[in-house]
Design a protein around this motif. Structure first.
Motif, mmCIF file in Angstrom:
data_model
loop_
_atom_site.group_PDB
_atom_site.id
_atom_site.type_symbol
_atom_site.label_atom_id
_atom_site.label_comp_id
_atom_site.label_asym_id
_atom_site.label_seq_id
_atom_site.Cartn_x
_atom_site.Cartn_y
_atom_site.Cartn_z
ATOM 1 N N ILE A 139 -73.274 -78.819 0.540
ATOM 2 C CA ILE A 139 -73.037 -78.661 -0.890
ATOM 3 C C ILE A 139 -74.398 -78.623 -1.583
ATOM 4 O O ILE A 139 -75.364 -79.196 -1.092
ATOM 5 C CB ILE A 139 -72.191 -79.806 -1.496
ATOM 6 C CG1 ILE A 139 -72.840 -81.159 -1.206
ATOM 7 C CG2 ILE A 139 -70.777 -79.761 -1.010
ATOM 8 C CD1 ILE A 139 -72.400 -82.203 -2.163
ATOM 9 N N GLN A 162 -77.387 -85.296 -3.696
ATOM 10 C CA GLN A 162 -78.410 -86.124 -4.310
ATOM 11 C C GLN A 162 -79.177 -86.886 -3.249
ATOM 12 O O GLN A 162 -80.131 -86.382 -2.699
ATOM 13 C CB GLN A 162 -77.755 -87.088 -5.305
ATOM 14 C CG GLN A 162 -77.069 -86.388 -6.461
ATOM 15 C CD GLN A 162 -78.056 -85.870 -7.480
ATOM 16 O OE1 GLN A 162 -79.099 -86.456 -7.665
ATOM 17 N NE2 GLN A 162 -77.746 -84.767 -8.128
ATOM 18 N N ASN A 167 -78.023 -87.928 -0.267
ATOM 19 C CA ASN A 167 -77.633 -87.664 1.110
ATOM 20 C C ASN A 167 -77.376 -86.169 1.288
ATOM 21 O O ASN A 167 -77.570 -85.402 0.362
ATOM 22 C CB ASN A 167 -76.387 -88.483 1.452
ATOM 23 C CG ASN A 167 -76.676 -89.976 1.381
ATOM 24 O OD1 ASN A 167 -77.503 -90.478 2.125
ATOM 25 N ND2 ASN A 167 -76.033 -90.675 0.459
ATOM 26 N N ILE A 219 -65.138 -83.079 4.173
ATOM 27 C CA ILE A 219 -66.549 -83.164 3.771
ATOM 28 C C ILE A 219 -67.199 -84.265 4.606
ATOM 29 O O ILE A 219 -66.662 -85.374 4.711
ATOM 30 C CB ILE A 219 -66.704 -83.368 2.234
ATOM 31 C CG1 ILE A 219 -68.185 -83.452 1.828
ATOM 32 C CG2 ILE A 219 -65.953 -84.578 1.724
ATOM 33 C CD1 ILE A 219 -68.414 -83.271 0.309
ATOM 34 N N LYS A 244 -70.449 -86.522 5.046
ATOM 35 C CA LYS A 244 -71.700 -86.978 4.422
ATOM 36 C C LYS A 244 -72.599 -87.549 5.499
ATOM 37 O O LYS A 244 -72.210 -88.464 6.223
ATOM 38 C CB LYS A 244 -71.393 -88.035 3.349
ATOM 39 C CG LYS A 244 -72.636 -88.777 2.890
ATOM 40 C CD LYS A 244 -72.634 -89.206 1.442
ATOM 41 C CE LYS A 244 -71.587 -90.222 1.087
ATOM 42 N NZ LYS A 244 -71.861 -90.783 -0.257
ATOM 43 N N PHE A 253 -61.666 -83.283 1.693
ATOM 44 C CA PHE A 253 -62.350 -82.558 0.620
ATOM 45 C C PHE A 253 -61.315 -82.105 -0.399
ATOM 46 O O PHE A 253 -60.242 -81.624 -0.026
ATOM 47 C CB PHE A 253 -63.092 -81.347 1.204
ATOM 48 C CG PHE A 253 -63.876 -80.577 0.173
ATOM 49 C CD1 PHE A 253 -64.991 -81.136 -0.435
ATOM 50 C CD2 PHE A 253 -63.497 -79.294 -0.192
ATOM 51 C CE1 PHE A 253 -65.713 -80.437 -1.393
ATOM 52 C CE2 PHE A 253 -64.219 -78.577 -1.138
ATOM 53 C CZ PHE A 253 -65.326 -79.149 -1.745
ATOM 54 N N ASP A 300 -65.561 -82.106 -11.561
ATOM 55 C CA ASP A 300 -66.562 -83.153 -11.617
ATOM 56 C C ASP A 300 -66.534 -83.832 -13.003
ATOM 57 O O ASP A 300 -66.500 -83.158 -14.035
ATOM 58 C CB ASP A 300 -67.908 -82.439 -11.367
ATOM 59 C CG ASP A 300 -69.082 -83.371 -11.443
ATOM 60 O OD1 ASP A 300 -69.521 -83.797 -10.375
ATOM 61 O OD2 ASP A 300 -69.554 -83.653 -12.565
ATOM 62 N N GLN A 353 -69.919 -89.411 -10.340
ATOM 63 C CA GLN A 353 -69.377 -89.995 -9.106
ATOM 64 C C GLN A 353 -67.849 -90.081 -9.178
ATOM 65 O O GLN A 353 -67.242 -90.846 -8.433
ATOM 66 C CB GLN A 353 -69.914 -91.420 -8.910
ATOM 67 C CG GLN A 353 -71.412 -91.517 -8.908
ATOM 68 C CD GLN A 353 -71.998 -91.461 -7.505
ATOM 69 O OE1 GLN A 353 -71.657 -90.585 -6.709
ATOM 70 N NE2 GLN A 353 -72.871 -92.372 -7.213
ATOM 71 N N LEU A 374 -64.151 -87.704 -9.693
ATOM 72 C CA LEU A 374 -63.559 -86.366 -9.653
ATOM 73 C C LEU A 374 -62.171 -86.420 -10.262
ATOM 74 O O LEU A 374 -61.410 -87.352 -9.995
ATOM 75 C CB LEU A 374 -63.389 -85.892 -8.200
ATOM 76 C CG LEU A 374 -64.619 -85.561 -7.363
ATOM 77 C CD1 LEU A 374 -64.168 -85.111 -5.970
ATOM 78 C CD2 LEU A 374 -65.468 -84.476 -8.024
ATOM 79 N N ASP A 409 -68.418 -92.173 -3.411
ATOM 80 C CA ASP A 409 -69.775 -92.681 -3.177
ATOM 81 C C ASP A 409 -69.938 -94.165 -3.514
ATOM 82 O O ASP A 409 -70.605 -94.531 -4.480
ATOM 83 C CB ASP A 409 -70.769 -91.823 -3.998
ATOM 84 C CG ASP A 409 -72.196 -92.007 -3.549
ATOM 85 O OD1 ASP A 409 -72.436 -92.768 -2.605
ATOM 86 O OD2 ASP A 409 -73.086 -91.389 -4.170
ATOM 87 N N GLU A 448 -71.672 -96.330 -2.002
ATOM 88 C CA GLU A 448 -72.828 -96.873 -1.295
ATOM 89 C C GLU A 448 -73.670 -97.812 -2.164
ATOM 90 O O GLU A 448 -74.360 -98.683 -1.657
ATOM 91 C CB GLU A 448 -73.699 -95.700 -0.804
ATOM 92 C CG GLU A 448 -74.590 -96.059 0.366
ATOM 93 C CD GLU A 448 -75.479 -94.899 0.803
ATOM 94 O OE1 GLU A 448 -75.438 -93.825 0.181
ATOM 95 O OE2 GLU A 448 -76.224 -95.093 1.770
HETATM 96 N N1 LIG Z 1 -63.964 -85.529 -1.230
HETATM 97 C C1 LIG Z 1 -64.651 -84.698 -2.009
HETATM 98 N N2 LIG Z 1 -64.061 -83.599 -2.561
HETATM 99 C C2 LIG Z 1 -64.771 -82.759 -3.341
HETATM 100 N N3 LIG Z 1 -66.065 -82.910 -3.652
HETATM 101 C C3 LIG Z 1 -66.705 -83.978 -3.136
HETATM 102 C C4 LIG Z 1 -66.041 -84.915 -2.294
HETATM 103 N N4 LIG Z 1 -66.925 -85.864 -1.939
HETATM 104 C C5 LIG Z 1 -68.091 -85.528 -2.525
HETATM 105 N N5 LIG Z 1 -67.970 -84.392 -3.252
HETATM 106 C C6 LIG Z 1 -69.042 -83.733 -4.008
HETATM 107 O O1 LIG Z 1 -70.268 -84.019 -3.369
HETATM 108 C C7 LIG Z 1 -71.159 -84.719 -4.257
HETATM 109 C C8 LIG Z 1 -71.963 -85.737 -3.468
HETATM 110 O O2 LIG Z 1 -71.108 -86.684 -2.876
HETATM 111 P P1 LIG Z 1 -71.496 -88.225 -2.852
HETATM 112 O O3 LIG Z 1 -70.484 -88.934 -2.009
HETATM 113 O O4 LIG Z 1 -71.681 -88.730 -4.248
HETATM 114 O O5 LIG Z 1 -72.874 -88.175 -2.038
HETATM 115 P P2 LIG Z 1 -74.357 -88.681 -2.376
HETATM 116 O O6 LIG Z 1 -74.462 -89.999 -1.691
HETATM 117 O O7 LIG Z 1 -75.248 -87.648 -1.767
HETATM 118 O O8 LIG Z 1 -74.503 -88.790 -3.873
HETATM 119 C C9 LIG Z 1 -70.255 -85.315 -5.311
HETATM 120 O O9 LIG Z 1 -70.926 -85.517 -6.519
HETATM 121 C C10 LIG Z 1 -69.154 -84.272 -5.431
HETATM 122 O O10 LIG Z 1 -69.565 -83.237 -6.277
#
Ligand SMILES: Nc1ncnc2c1ncn2[C@@H]1O[C@H](COP(=O)(O)OP(=O)(O)O)[C@@H](O)[C@H]1O
Ligand SMILES: [Mg+2]
Length: 467
Positions: free
Chosen positions: A147, A151, A153, A163, A165, A216, A222, A337, A339, A349, A351
């Motif tokens: 994607i 940020q 990760n 998805i 990570k 996903f 968002d 963070q 959706l 997220d 974490e």
């Molecule tokens: N299950 C999901 N479905 C759709 N988009 C997702 C999903 N998980 C993450 N994303 C997209 O990926 C981005 C980064 O995911 P995130 O878990 O916040 O990772 P990071 O630790 O890199 O911030 C999110 O801001 C969102 O836009």
């Protein structure tokens, strides 16, 4: 890429060592690298695993980055091909000492396809374990594409189904993101994207989470995009219609988001328990907020001017009624963070703050910390349009009124589910908001000086609002 490694021509431990030696040059240009503030003293290969052998070659690599007294572990996927070099970004290319080239392979869909398949198979390769969650329904044979909004990760989307990570900076043990997702999923939470699998690796004798697979949501919107679109509509409305009469009003969503966050907090408390913080714990928390204020004030004169007014607000937390209930919280909650799906809001997220240590992330906290953090995000959404613009009191007032309306709606929704309005704990909430704004001042000062006006305006607002 003009040159490449002959996969058969070099033992993989030597390749791992050569890549590590090249990383001090390469890492600082990577968006996910968290150590850009300091010189890199050395990078060494801690462990490597051959995921695909031959040509193409895919190596999983864990490296230790040393920067003064800081030592962090990072993971990389290293790709190498004899021919038909893939179309990966130039920034992914890693030049080795002897003039050959390999590349960071998370953008090479041909190579990363195996990660999903290994998870589905429950494969063990060397010190790496690929697992699917009990009962997870996985579609395999898909290609993974990174994607672009990533940020801290790197996340790969597999055919609109899953998805994955890949945590870049590795902690110890099971990652908090995975722990909290599992705990919430076990309770049947509807406010998360279902966890489907994980990847772990033995690093320094300990199993460490290096990846998490989730469902996903391809059609989800968002939260940050939705909120800032609403702000734009609101600001553009020259007829001055009241917000509730505007098509893009966000308050209903903010209310539902408040309910979703309170539901997640209740579920986390149920799944992982609560603790009661006594006067000593509260004192420690106050001291750490005061220490942050002093540290950041020393760097940023604009904040230093307000420090005398901020300090008593933080101090007042020491007088809150104890015990204060603490629990597992999100730790880095903001509009980016969350959706919005057809079924409601999801939180992503878990974490915690990227800059915080593993111990700080794991520490229990008042759920009001997440509330304060989301309230700050409404200020950001409202004020981001003003960044770099000439000062216009009328526009500023209008942006502030959007934020006020949506912060209130969020608290209403939260209170509806929690049974208690977060604004009832005014002293604590106010201090937590200020503490978060001080953190933002430090962040903006270091990264985006133009944006300093956003947390500074909020600090002035919070101080002027009184109790
Ligand atoms: N299950 C999901 N479905 C759709 N988009 C997702 C999903 N998980 C993450 N994303 C997209 O990926 C981005 C980064 O995911 P995130 O878990 O916040 O990772 P990071 O630790 O890199 O911030 C999110 O801001 C969102 O836009
Ligand atoms: Mg995130």
């Amino acid at each position: 890429m003009s040159e490449h490694i002959e996969p058969s021509g070099i033992p993989h431990d030597e390749l791992a060592a050569q890549v590590a030696a090249a990383l001090p040059q390469w890492l600082p240009s990577q968006r996910w690298f968290g150590g850009k503030d300091r010189e890199i003293d050395s990078v060494s290969a801690v462990s490597w695993t051959t995921l695909l052998d031959g040509d193409p070659l895919l190596l999983h690599l864990v490296v230790r980055v040393e920067q003064g007294d800081r030592r962090e572990l990072y993971q990389l996927l290293i790709g190498s091909r004899q021919s038909q070099l893939p179309d990966v970004a130039a920034a992914a290319s890693i030049g080795l000492e002897d003039g050959r080239t390999c590349y960071e392979a998370s953008g090479d869909a041909d190579l990363t396809a195996c990660l999903l398949d290994f998870i589905a198979e429950g494969k063990r390769i060397g010190s790496m374990t690929f697992e699917h969650e009990p009962g997870a329904d996985l579609t395999t044979g898909l290609r993974g594409h990174p994607i672009t909004s990533e940020q801290s990760n790197t996340s790969l989307v597999y055919g609109h189904h899953h998805i994955l990570k890949l945590f870049r900076k590795l902690g110890s043990g099971v990652n908090k993101d995975l722990v909290l997702h599992r705990a919430l999923h076990e309770l049947g939470s509807q406010q998360i994207a279902e966890p489907l699998g994980s990847i772990s690796a033995e690093v320094d004798g300990e199993d460490v989470t290096i990846g998490m697979l989730q469902r996903f949501l391809p059609d989800a919107a968002d939260g940050w995009v939705m909120a800032t679109t609403s702000v734009r509509d609101f600001m553009a409305d020259t007829a001055g219609l009241p917000p509730e009469e505007l098509g893009g009003d966000f308050a209903g969503e903010a209310y539902r988001l408040g309910k979703a966050v309170a539901t997640v907090h209740a579920d986390l408390a149920r799944a992982l328990g609560t603790e009661q913080a006594g006067a000593d714990d509260v004192r420690r928390a106050v001291d750490s907020m005061l220490a942050r204020l002093e540290r950041v004030s020393a760097q940023v004169p604009a904040l230093a001017r307000h420090a005398d007014a901020v300090r008593p607000v933080l101090e007042r937390v020491a007088d809150v009624a104890v015990p204060v209930s603490t629990q597992s919280v999100h730790g880095d909650l903001h509009l980016g963070q969350v959706l919005r799906t057809v079924n409601g809001w999801l939180l992503l997220d878990f974490e915690g703050e990227p800059a915080a240590s593993v111990a700080e992330r794991a520490a229990l906290a008042s759920p009001l910390r997440d509330v304060a953090s989301m309230l700050r995000s409404f200020d950001y959404a409202a004020q981001q349009l003003l960044v770099g613009q000439p000062d216009d009191p009328e526009t500023t007032a209008r942006a502030m009124s959007w934020a006020r309306r949506n912060r209130a709606a969020f608290c209403d929704g939260y209170g509806k589910v929690a049974g208690q309005d977060p604004r009832d704990d005014a002293a604590l909430l106010r201090a937590l908001e200020l503490d978060k704004a001080v953190y933002e001042v430090a962040y903006e000062h270091a990264n985006r000086p133009d944006w300093l006006t956003v947390p500074m305006a909020s600090i002035e607002r919070i101080l002027s609002e009184g109790e």
